[in-house]
Design an enzyme around this catalytic site. Structure first.
Site, PDB file in Angstrom:
ATOM      1  N   GLY A  10     -74.120 -21.857 -32.386  1.00  0.00           N
ATOM      2  CA  GLY A  10     -72.569 -21.110 -32.196  1.00  0.00           C
ATOM      3  C   GLY A  10     -73.086 -20.053 -31.259  1.00  0.00           C
ATOM      4  O   GLY A  10     -73.746 -19.001 -32.064  1.00  0.00           O
ATOM      5  N   ILE A  14     -70.696 -13.728 -32.629  1.00  0.00           N
ATOM      6  CA  ILE A  14     -71.618 -13.185 -33.460  1.00  0.00           C
ATOM      7  C   ILE A  14     -73.026 -13.893 -32.760  1.00  0.00           C
ATOM      8  O   ILE A  14     -73.883 -13.022 -32.503  1.00  0.00           O
ATOM      9  CB  ILE A  14     -71.501 -13.700 -34.806  1.00  0.00           C
ATOM     10  CG1 ILE A  14     -70.487 -13.219 -35.574  1.00  0.00           C
ATOM     11  CG2 ILE A  14     -72.945 -13.468 -35.720  1.00  0.00           C
ATOM     12  CD1 ILE A  14     -70.303 -13.689 -36.868  1.00  0.00           C
ATOM     13  N   ARG A  91     -60.647 -16.158 -45.836  1.00  0.00           N
ATOM     14  CA  ARG A  91     -61.851 -17.086 -45.218  1.00  0.00           C
ATOM     15  C   ARG A  91     -61.713 -18.510 -45.721  1.00  0.00           C
ATOM     16  O   ARG A  91     -62.030 -19.445 -45.024  1.00  0.00           O
ATOM     17  CB  ARG A  91     -63.043 -16.454 -46.009  1.00  0.00           C
ATOM     18  CG  ARG A  91     -63.294 -15.056 -45.377  1.00  0.00           C
ATOM     19  CD  ARG A  91     -64.462 -14.396 -46.098  1.00  0.00           C
ATOM     20  NE  ARG A  91     -65.032 -13.181 -45.629  1.00  0.00           N
ATOM     21  CZ  ARG A  91     -64.489 -11.915 -46.226  1.00  0.00           C
ATOM     22  NH1 ARG A  91     -63.580 -12.190 -47.025  1.00  0.00           N
ATOM     23  NH2 ARG A  91     -64.798 -10.696 -45.925  1.00  0.00           N
ATOM     24  N   ASN A  98     -63.962 -25.970 -40.707  1.00  0.00           N
ATOM     25  CA  ASN A  98     -65.288 -25.352 -40.646  1.00  0.00           C
ATOM     26  C   ASN A  98     -66.137 -26.393 -41.252  1.00  0.00           C
ATOM     27  O   ASN A  98     -67.211 -26.501 -40.997  1.00  0.00           O
ATOM     28  CB  ASN A  98     -65.378 -24.123 -41.214  1.00  0.00           C
ATOM     29  CG  ASN A  98     -65.002 -23.121 -40.150  1.00  0.00           C
ATOM     30  OD1 ASN A  98     -64.669 -23.456 -38.651  1.00  0.00           O
ATOM     31  ND2 ASN A  98     -64.723 -21.770 -40.382  1.00  0.00           N
ATOM     32  N   ASN A 123     -67.955 -19.065 -42.167  1.00  0.00           N
ATOM     33  CA  ASN A 123     -67.147 -18.789 -43.331  1.00  0.00           C
ATOM     34  C   ASN A 123     -66.232 -20.000 -43.601  1.00  0.00           C
ATOM     35  O   ASN A 123     -66.076 -20.987 -42.661  1.00  0.00           O
ATOM     36  CB  ASN A 123     -66.118 -17.963 -43.072  1.00  0.00           C
ATOM     37  CG  ASN A 123     -66.498 -16.492 -43.355  1.00  0.00           C
ATOM     38  OD1 ASN A 123     -67.202 -16.355 -44.521  1.00  0.00           O
ATOM     39  ND2 ASN A 123     -65.919 -15.296 -42.911  1.00  0.00           N
ATOM     40  N   HIS A 178     -68.739 -14.287 -50.936  1.00  0.00           N
ATOM     41  CA  HIS A 178     -68.150 -13.387 -49.820  1.00  0.00           C
ATOM     42  C   HIS A 178     -66.720 -13.448 -49.548  1.00  0.00           C
ATOM     43  O   HIS A 178     -66.318 -14.271 -48.991  1.00  0.00           O
ATOM     44  CB  HIS A 178     -68.800 -13.976 -48.637  1.00  0.00           C
ATOM     45  CG  HIS A 178     -68.466 -13.171 -47.396  1.00  0.00           C
ATOM     46  ND1 HIS A 178     -68.676 -11.866 -47.427  1.00  0.00           N
ATOM     47  CD2 HIS A 178     -68.241 -13.523 -46.082  1.00  0.00           C
ATOM     48  CE1 HIS A 178     -68.566 -11.234 -46.001  1.00  0.00           C
ATOM     49  NE2 HIS A 178     -68.195 -12.279 -45.418  1.00  0.00           N
TER      50      HIS A 178
HETATM   51  O1  TXD Z   1     -70.219 -12.446 -43.515  1.00  0.00           O
HETATM   52  C1  TXD Z   1     -70.280 -13.618 -43.130  1.00  0.00           C
HETATM   53  N1  TXD Z   1     -70.829 -14.608 -43.356  1.00  0.00           N
HETATM   54  C2  TXD Z   1     -68.996 -13.591 -41.966  1.00  0.00           C
HETATM   55  C3  TXD Z   1     -69.092 -15.123 -41.211  1.00  0.00           C
HETATM   56  C4  TXD Z   1     -68.696 -12.342 -41.169  1.00  0.00           C
HETATM   57  C5  TXD Z   1     -68.168 -12.669 -40.165  1.00  0.00           C
HETATM   58  C6  TXD Z   1     -67.872 -13.884 -39.476  1.00  0.00           C
HETATM   59  N2  TXD Z   1     -68.099 -14.908 -40.309  1.00  0.00           N
HETATM   60  C7  TXD Z   1     -67.794 -16.265 -39.942  1.00  0.00           C
HETATM   61  O2  TXD Z   1     -68.713 -16.622 -38.864  1.00  0.00           O
HETATM   62  C8  TXD Z   1     -66.339 -16.678 -38.905  1.00  0.00           C
HETATM   63  O3  TXD Z   1     -65.363 -16.560 -39.970  1.00  0.00           O
HETATM   64  C9  TXD Z   1     -66.817 -17.961 -38.276  1.00  0.00           C
HETATM   65  O4  TXD Z   1     -66.664 -18.933 -39.419  1.00  0.00           O
HETATM   66  C10 TXD Z   1     -68.038 -17.790 -37.823  1.00  0.00           C
HETATM   67  C11 TXD Z   1     -68.394 -17.253 -36.493  1.00  0.00           C
HETATM   68  O5  TXD Z   1     -67.682 -16.264 -36.104  1.00  0.00           O
HETATM   69  P1  TXD Z   1     -67.480 -15.792 -34.642  1.00  0.00           P
HETATM   70  O6  TXD Z   1     -66.708 -14.349 -34.490  1.00  0.00           O
HETATM   71  O7  TXD Z   1     -68.855 -15.859 -34.011  1.00  0.00           O
HETATM   72  O8  TXD Z   1     -66.688 -16.990 -33.902  1.00  0.00           O
HETATM   73  P2  TXD Z   1     -66.507 -17.562 -32.507  1.00  0.00           P
HETATM   74  O9  TXD Z   1     -66.649 -16.381 -31.529  1.00  0.00           O
HETATM   75  O10 TXD Z   1     -65.213 -18.123 -32.242  1.00  0.00           O
HETATM   76  O11 TXD Z   1     -67.597 -18.529 -32.424  1.00  0.00           O
HETATM   77  C12 TXD Z   1     -67.894 -19.671 -32.750  1.00  0.00           C
HETATM   78  C13 TXD Z   1     -68.665 -20.536 -32.055  1.00  0.00           C
HETATM   79  C14 TXD Z   1     -67.783 -20.691 -30.698  1.00  0.00           C
HETATM   80  O12 TXD Z   1     -68.387 -20.477 -29.618  1.00  0.00           O
HETATM   81  C15 TXD Z   1     -67.390 -22.284 -30.793  1.00  0.00           C
HETATM   82  O13 TXD Z   1     -67.518 -22.712 -29.585  1.00  0.00           O
HETATM   83  C16 TXD Z   1     -68.791 -22.821 -31.756  1.00  0.00           C
HETATM   84  O14 TXD Z   1     -68.967 -21.633 -32.433  1.00  0.00           O
HETATM   85  N3  TXD Z   1     -68.664 -24.041 -32.223  1.00  0.00           N
HETATM   86  C17 TXD Z   1     -69.834 -24.987 -32.158  1.00  0.00           C
HETATM   87  N4  TXD Z   1     -70.943 -24.589 -32.000  1.00  0.00           N
HETATM   88  C18 TXD Z   1     -71.792 -25.985 -32.049  1.00  0.00           C
HETATM   89  N5  TXD Z   1     -71.383 -26.798 -32.766  1.00  0.00           N
HETATM   90  C19 TXD Z   1     -70.118 -27.115 -33.120  1.00  0.00           C
HETATM   91  N6  TXD Z   1     -69.596 -28.223 -33.616  1.00  0.00           N
HETATM   92  C20 TXD Z   1     -69.139 -26.000 -32.834  1.00  0.00           C
HETATM   93  N7  TXD Z   1     -67.741 -25.738 -33.110  1.00  0.00           N
HETATM   94  C21 TXD Z   1     -67.392 -24.541 -32.674  1.00  0.00           C
END
Ligand code: TXD
Length: 313
Positions: A10, A14, A91, A98, A123, A178
């Protein structure tokens, strides 16, 4: 000794910050993996960071890919793959989409990086880290979730702002899931070793605890598109660093409980020790009856999401 290998699955909001932090801390070489449609993005982000290393003097190789073969031999895998919240979403609203993404990621990590210390960020956190471990079958000490460090950092920051003191001197912990049922523990919070309850009114403490529980939603509303990313990135790199440098940090993280706190078979946010052995110890805090009750309310909320996940993987 060869550099360590950190894989970020990802490379979004983040993931990009995580890659920068890994480079700046010189934790090892970094591979950022994303889906094929986003391969250009992760190649661009990693190249851009690489071009900044000369300025900071960071020796770190960074690369972006959509090919899971490139994650082979990872020492650490951090997973942010998944959708973030939009305003108005909880979430848990992310679970449907997810859990499918985490299942796919877990199958590939199991195949290509079976020995890695895995930090799950996606999340809804407590059920996604559960799903990841169930699909990979990895030992429980090598799979944990990032949430408590972020929630604790928010709690500490709000206290420092209110008291106009350095965040460095505010020690605290937030346990539980969380989400809105997380459990800040003011009783255990100290400021320069002084119990918080001697420095702040109960009314103020309650307000800060409430703001902490709602802090993620506050940022989602302010941003209007996406969720927090600087603080989650920093929080997850603390975990990777403690593993890679065998720092034995005591950190609130989602860990798999098998009897600790009277809980069995779930991930939940508790204080743990992270070192070269991964989750080396689960620290059992003596909680008051009220605190225990709040932790169980949080566990009940996690159980609902986990039941949903169990039915899908
Ligand atoms: O404290 C915590 N755990 C939380 C987590 C704090 C804040 C954000 N939280 C969660 O992290 C949020 O609710 C999301 O579920 C994740 C990622 O958040 P982010 O802001 O980084 O989301 P983005 O910018 O959409 O990035 C997600 C990336 C994006 O580039 C997609 O193309 C990629 O994930 N993605 C994948 N990568 C690899 N493999 C697969 N299958 C895939 N699907 C999407």
């Amino acid at each position: 000794m060869a550099r360590k290998k950190i894989v970020l699955i990802g490379g979004g909001q983040i993931g990009g910050i995580q890659a920068l932090l890994c480079a700046q801390k010189q934790l090892g070489d970094v591979v950022v993996l994303d889906i094929p449609d986003a391969e250009g993005m992760v190649k661009g982000k990693t190249l851009d960071i690489a071009e900044s290393t000369a300025i900071g003097g960071y020796d770190c190789n960074l690369s972006g890919t959509s090919n899971y073969a490139d994650i082979a031999g990872a020492d650490v895998v951090i997973v942010t793959a998944g959708l973030p919240r939009k305003p108005g979403m909880t979430r848990d609203d992310l679970l449907d989409v997810n859990v499918k993404i985490i299942t796919n990621v877990a199958q590939n990590v199991k195949k290509y990086a079976p020995g890695a210390f895995c930090v799950i960020v996606t999340n809804p956190l407590d059920s996604m880290v559960y799903a990841f471990r169930k699909v990979t079958g990895f030992p429980k000490n090598m799979v944990c979730g990032m949430a408590g460090i972020l929630d604790t950092s928010r709690f500490r920051s709000f206290i420092a702002m209110e008291l106009n003191v350095s965040v460095v001197d505010v020690a605290a912990t937030v346990m539980g899931g969380h989400g809105p049922t997380m459990v800040p523990l003011p009783r255990l919070c100290t400021v320069g070793g002084i119990p918080l309850i001697e420095l702040m009114s109960q009314e103020k403490i309650d307000a800060i605890s409430k703001r902490t529980r709602e802090a993620g939603t506050e940022i989602v509303k302010l941003l209007g598109n996406g969720s927090a990313f600087f603080s989650p990135a920093a929080s997850s790199i603390v975990m990777a660093e403690s593993f890679l440098l065998d720092k034995k940090r005591v950190l609130a993280c989602a860990a798999y409980l098998e009897g600790e706190y009277g809980i069995n078979g779930y991930y939940l946010g508790v204080p743990i020790v992270i070192g070269a052995g991964g989750v080396e110890k689960i620290v059992e805090v003596k909680l008051t009856d009220d605190e225990k009750a709040l932790l169980n309310v949080s566990l009940d909320a996690v159980k609902v999401a986990v039941k949903d996940v169990d039915s899908r993987i």
